[in-house]
Design a protein around this motif. Structure first.
Motif: not given
Length: 162
Positions: A103-132
């Motif tokens: 989709l035609p995303v904007s760079r500034e609004l897609s940078v977090r999605a890029e970081l989440l994708e690159r970080g993968g499950p290990e990053f997601w787990d850290r983020f979920m721990d922080e949300l908890r």
């Protein structure tokens, strides 16, 4: 609530298949927006106040978020993500990755999605721990870098570039 079928995809869409529910969860998750007025005023998509009120009430009823008096201000309510919503981090990471590719995303609004994708499950787990920690008061593992800060810093750096 009457369900059309017991299919897990159908049941998930009955919870999140409208235009706004995942946006509200996203704003709570990635923007740490936990008050009605903050969610309303900072909505990039321009959610109407009656729609926001309806979605918050619905998400509370479904057990996705909780609503409690704000201990710092007697006239405010504090919304928090419940565990089922926190477990949506991988789903939102995949949705963001798909959107970035197709989709035609904007760079500034897609940078977090890029970081989440690159970080993968290990990053997601850290983020979920922080949300908890933020939303449920569960202590977070010591000595881990803040995933929330990494996401915020990436977004702010992209804003500064544009």
């Amino acid at each position: 609530m009457e369900r059309r079928s017991g299919c897990p995809i159908n049941l998930s869409l009955e919870v999140f298949g409208d235009k706004w529910s995942l946006i509200v969860v996203r704003d709570m998750m990635f923007g740490n927006r936990r008050h009605f007025n903050v969610l309303l005023a900072n909505s990039d998509e321009g959610i109407a106040s009656n729609i926001l009120a309806d979605r918050l009430q619905r998400l509370v009823e479904l057990g996705m978020i909780t609503r409690a008096p704000d201990p710092s201000h007697k006239q405010k309510v504090l919304y928090s993500l419940a565990e089922p919503a926190i477990q949506l981090v991988p789903v939102l990471a995949h949705l963001g990755a798909w959107g970035r590719r197709h989709l035609p995303v904007s760079r500034e609004l897609s940078v977090r999605a890029e970081l989440l994708e690159r970080g993968g499950p290990e990053f997601w787990d850290r983020f979920m721990d922080e949300l908890r920690h933020q939303h449920l008061g569960i202590p977070r593992p010591e000595g881990t870098r803040s995933a929330f800060d990494e996401l915020r810093e990436a977004y702010e750096a992209e804003l500064a570039r544009t």
